[in-house]
Motif scaffolding. Structure first.
Motif, PDB file in Angstrom:
ATOM      1  N   MET A 127      43.060  90.306  25.283  1.00  0.00           N
ATOM      2  CA  MET A 127      43.333  89.730  23.963  1.00  0.00           C
ATOM      3  C   MET A 127      42.053  89.602  23.134  1.00  0.00           C
ATOM      4  O   MET A 127      42.047  89.870  21.935  1.00  0.00           O
ATOM      5  CB  MET A 127      43.994  88.363  24.121  1.00  0.00           C
ATOM      6  N   GLN A 128      40.953  89.215  23.785  1.00  0.00           N
ATOM      7  CA  GLN A 128      39.689  89.115  23.053  1.00  0.00           C
ATOM      8  C   GLN A 128      39.226  90.492  22.572  1.00  0.00           C
ATOM      9  O   GLN A 128      38.716  90.637  21.459  1.00  0.00           O
ATOM     10  CB  GLN A 128      38.635  88.455  23.942  1.00  0.00           C
ATOM     11  N   ALA A 129      39.439  91.508  23.406  1.00  0.00           N
ATOM     12  CA  ALA A 129      39.090  92.880  22.995  1.00  0.00           C
ATOM     13  C   ALA A 129      39.928  93.305  21.793  1.00  0.00           C
ATOM     14  O   ALA A 129      39.436  93.974  20.872  1.00  0.00           O
ATOM     15  CB  ALA A 129      39.300  93.847  24.164  1.00  0.00           C
ATOM     16  N   ASP A 169      42.022  88.423  33.197  1.00  0.00           N
ATOM     17  CA  ASP A 169      42.288  89.794  32.742  1.00  0.00           C
ATOM     18  C   ASP A 169      43.019  89.798  31.400  1.00  0.00           C
ATOM     19  O   ASP A 169      42.668  90.555  30.490  1.00  0.00           O
ATOM     20  CB  ASP A 169      43.135  90.537  33.780  1.00  0.00           C
ATOM     21  N   MET A 170      44.027  88.972  31.292  1.00  0.00           N
ATOM     22  CA  MET A 170      44.809  88.923  30.046  1.00  0.00           C
ATOM     23  C   MET A 170      43.947  88.403  28.890  1.00  0.00           C
ATOM     24  O   MET A 170      44.019  88.886  27.769  1.00  0.00           O
ATOM     25  CB  MET A 170      46.029  88.011  30.240  1.00  0.00           C
ATOM     26  N   GLY A 171      43.140  87.417  29.197  1.00  0.00           N
ATOM     27  CA  GLY A 171      42.258  86.858  28.166  1.00  0.00           C
ATOM     28  C   GLY A 171      41.293  87.891  27.651  1.00  0.00           C
ATOM     29  O   GLY A 171      41.048  87.983  26.442  1.00  0.00           O
ATOM     30  N   ASP A 213      39.205  86.483  12.351  1.00  0.00           N
ATOM     31  CA  ASP A 213      38.084  85.560  12.571  1.00  0.00           C
ATOM     32  C   ASP A 213      38.587  84.188  13.017  1.00  0.00           C
ATOM     33  O   ASP A 213      38.009  83.549  13.903  1.00  0.00           O
ATOM     34  CB  ASP A 213      37.248  85.424  11.298  1.00  0.00           C
ATOM     35  N   GLU A 214      39.670  83.737  12.373  1.00  0.00           N
ATOM     36  CA  GLU A 214      40.248  82.450  12.751  1.00  0.00           C
ATOM     37  C   GLU A 214      40.836  82.514  14.159  1.00  0.00           C
ATOM     38  O   GLU A 214      40.717  81.575  14.955  1.00  0.00           O
ATOM     39  CB  GLU A 214      41.328  82.042  11.742  1.00  0.00           C
ATOM     40  N   VAL A 215      41.488  83.653  14.469  1.00  0.00           N
ATOM     41  CA  VAL A 215      42.077  83.819  15.803  1.00  0.00           C
ATOM     42  C   VAL A 215      40.989  83.756  16.869  1.00  0.00           C
ATOM     43  O   VAL A 215      41.148  83.123  17.923  1.00  0.00           O
ATOM     44  CB  VAL A 215      42.833  85.156  15.901  1.00  0.00           C
ATOM     45  N   ARG A 216      39.839  84.407  16.588  1.00  0.00           N
ATOM     46  CA  ARG A 216      38.741  84.417  17.563  1.00  0.00           C
ATOM     47  C   ARG A 216      38.304  82.989  17.899  1.00  0.00           C
ATOM     48  O   ARG A 216      38.100  82.639  19.065  1.00  0.00           O
ATOM     49  CB  ARG A 216      37.564  85.204  16.986  1.00  0.00           C
ATOM     50  N   THR A 217      38.187  82.153  16.876  1.00  0.00           N
ATOM     51  CA  THR A 217      37.764  80.765  17.096  1.00  0.00           C
ATOM     52  C   THR A 217      38.787  79.999  17.937  1.00  0.00           C
ATOM     53  O   THR A 217      38.437  79.288  18.883  1.00  0.00           O
ATOM     54  CB  THR A 217      37.581  80.058  15.742  1.00  0.00           C
ATOM     55  N   ARG A 218      40.056  80.147  17.584  1.00  0.00           N
ATOM     56  CA  ARG A 218      41.111  79.422  18.310  1.00  0.00           C
ATOM     57  C   ARG A 218      41.220  79.892  19.764  1.00  0.00           C
ATOM     58  O   ARG A 218      41.464  79.107  20.673  1.00  0.00           O
ATOM     59  CB  ARG A 218      42.456  79.613  17.615  1.00  0.00           C
ATOM     60  N   VAL A 231      49.266 100.075   8.332  1.00  0.00           N
ATOM     61  CA  VAL A 231      49.053 100.137   9.784  1.00  0.00           C
ATOM     62  C   VAL A 231      47.651 100.658  10.089  1.00  0.00           C
ATOM     63  O   VAL A 231      47.192 101.632   9.490  1.00  0.00           O
ATOM     64  CB  VAL A 231      50.110 101.058  10.447  1.00  0.00           C
ATOM     65  N   GLN A 232      46.975  99.985  11.017  1.00  0.00           N
ATOM     66  CA  GLN A 232      45.669 100.422  11.514  1.00  0.00           C
ATOM     67  C   GLN A 232      45.775 100.633  13.025  1.00  0.00           C
ATOM     68  O   GLN A 232      46.459  99.871  13.722  1.00  0.00           O
ATOM     69  CB  GLN A 232      44.601  99.356  11.236  1.00  0.00           C
ATOM     70  N   ASN A 233      45.105 101.652  13.541  1.00  0.00           N
ATOM     71  CA  ASN A 233      45.102 101.921  14.989  1.00  0.00           C
ATOM     72  C   ASN A 233      43.671 101.865  15.527  1.00  0.00           C
ATOM     73  O   ASN A 233      42.734 102.290  14.840  1.00  0.00           O
ATOM     74  CB  ASN A 233      45.668 103.316  15.288  1.00  0.00           C
ATOM     75  N   ARG A 234      43.517 101.344  16.727  1.00  0.00           N
ATOM     76  CA  ARG A 234      42.219 101.338  17.403  1.00  0.00           C
ATOM     77  C   ARG A 234      42.424 101.617  18.890  1.00  0.00           C
ATOM     78  O   ARG A 234      43.375 101.119  19.496  1.00  0.00           O
ATOM     79  CB  ARG A 234      41.514  99.983  17.244  1.00  0.00           C
ATOM     80  N   LEU A 235      41.537 102.408  19.467  1.00  0.00           N
ATOM     81  CA  LEU A 235      41.602 102.715  20.887  1.00  0.00           C
ATOM     82  C   LEU A 235      40.798 101.678  21.669  1.00  0.00           C
ATOM     83  O   LEU A 235      39.631 101.404  21.336  1.00  0.00           O
ATOM     84  CB  LEU A 235      41.033 104.118  21.147  1.00  0.00           C
ATOM     85  N   LEU A 236      41.405 101.089  22.684  1.00  0.00           N
ATOM     86  CA  LEU A 236      40.724 100.131  23.553  1.00  0.00           C
ATOM     87  C   LEU A 236      40.500 100.778  24.920  1.00  0.00           C
ATOM     88  O   LEU A 236      41.442 101.285  25.534  1.00  0.00           O
ATOM     89  CB  LEU A 236      41.564  98.858  23.733  1.00  0.00           C
ATOM     90  N   LEU A 237      39.261 100.779  25.396  1.00  0.00           N
ATOM     91  CA  LEU A 237      38.931 101.241  26.746  1.00  0.00           C
ATOM     92  C   LEU A 237      38.715  99.993  27.598  1.00  0.00           C
ATOM     93  O   LEU A 237      37.832  99.179  27.294  1.00  0.00           O
ATOM     94  CB  LEU A 237      37.675 102.110  26.724  1.00  0.00           C
TER      95      LEU A 237
END
Length: 338
Positions: free
Chosen positions: A209-211, A204-206, A188-193, A155-161
């Motif tokens: 998800m990109q963040a 807003d949702m997009g 990387d593949e997800v970013r392209t798709r 498991v990895q955690n990251r804080l999103l602001l």
């Protein structure tokens, strides 16, 4: 150059005796321990030939000879008789079952060190930015915790602001969309798709998800190539490695910088089975007096990392090789069952 049977027998006896006591081996000692019915003069002639071929060397202070890196290489490749090591006995001492794969890896490094009395090293699985699923947890207004679960359960955690205060329902909806459409892929593949597909979603949702994809990719990159080393202090008691300040500095530079060691472990992950890197013959090992014995380990049949023992060139290879081999198999089993 091919060695005849007598030369092989004498070289094997010399290397084994030198590994055992660390003293140059003379012709008289070889005549006793080799089991060959040869005169001292014949043994001296054969040893002179071995020295000319580069398999043994004569220290200035002694009439005896010591193996060179080339001599160690032919010894481990063709003359070595590997000890039988009871896998069940090792398994009994090896507590590899743990809640987190990273704990199993730390245990494996500790076990390699404990069994060999040298340093144990494990290169953690390359994550290749692949995730199994993600989750968003709302911490407070515009602060979201991104939870990333990897293929092996780590498991990895990251804080999103964020610029927007997302509702819990929006967070669940976004996580479900990513998991259902992209789970099991690399970021990387997800970013392209996503670049094409997210135009259909609300802005807003997009953006959320990109963040998440950017943060997830960074999280995986930060945590890949982790290397666990145990038992470095054991090497301080090995006179071959700690006999002078230059050697000590080289050794601890290697542990501190890790780059060269990672490169060596990465190279060995592409080979099958146990590999032996002998100092002085390999650009990957920084010291003539040091050897590294490695083996790749797998999860569910796929090679994911490498482990090994770092010790002196004058190590009991017949004992260390099965320790590394068995530990790799046990760690593979533990990760596959996780």
């Amino acid at each position: 150059m091919q060695l005849d049977t007598r030369a092989q027998t004498l070289l094997k006896a010399l290397v084994e005796r030198y590994i055992a006591d660390g003293q140059p081996v003379g012709s008289r000692a070889l005549s006793k321990i080799s089991g060959l019915d040869l005169s001292p003069a014949t043994i001296r002639n054969i040893m002179a030939d071995l020295e000319e071929m580069g398999y043994v060397a004569s220290p200035h202070t002694s009439a005896g000879r010591v193996p060179t890196p080339r001599g160690y290489r032919i010894f481990v490749d063709t003359l070595l008789t590997v000890q039988h090591f009871d896998e069940h006995a090792v398994e009994g001492r090896m507590r590899l079952q743990a809640p987190q794969p990273q704990k199993m890896i730390a245990n494996a490094a500790q076990m390699l060190s404990s069994l060999s009395q040298f340093a144990g090293v494990v290169l953690s699985p390359r994550r290749e930015s692949v995730f199994q699923q993600i989750e968003f947890l709302r911490l407070s207004e515009k602060r979201i915790l991104l939870v990333i679960v990897g293929p092996t359960g780590d498991v990895q955690n990251r804080l999103l602001l964020t610029d927007v205060d997302y509702t819990p329902a929006q967070l669940v909806q976004s996580a479900n969309y990513i998991n259902q459409n992209y789970g099991g892929l690399g970021f990387d593949e997800v970013r392209t798709r996503m670049q094409a597909e997210l135009r259909q979603l609300r802005d807003d949702m997009g953006r959320l998800m990109q963040a998440a994809v950017e943060a997830g990719s960074e999280a995986m990159a930060d945590s890949s190539d982790d290397m666990v080393i145990a038992g470095e202090r054991n090497l301080l008691s090995v006179s071959d490695l700690s006999s002078n300040m230059s050697s000590l500095r080289q050794m601890f530079d290697m542990f501190e910088q890790k780059t060269g060691l990672m490169q060596l472990l990465d190279v060995s992950s592409k080979a099958s089975g146990v590999q032996i890197y002998i100092g002085g013959e390999s650009n990957l090992v920084p010291m003539d007096e040091m050897s590294v014995v490695t083996a790749p380990y797998a999860a569910n049949g796929k090679i994911v990392g490498t482990l090994g023992v770092i010790g002196p060139t004058r190590m009991a290879y017949e004992r260390v090789i099965p320790i590394v081999d068995i530990t790799a198999k046990l760690l593979s089993n533990a990760l596959s069952q996780h």
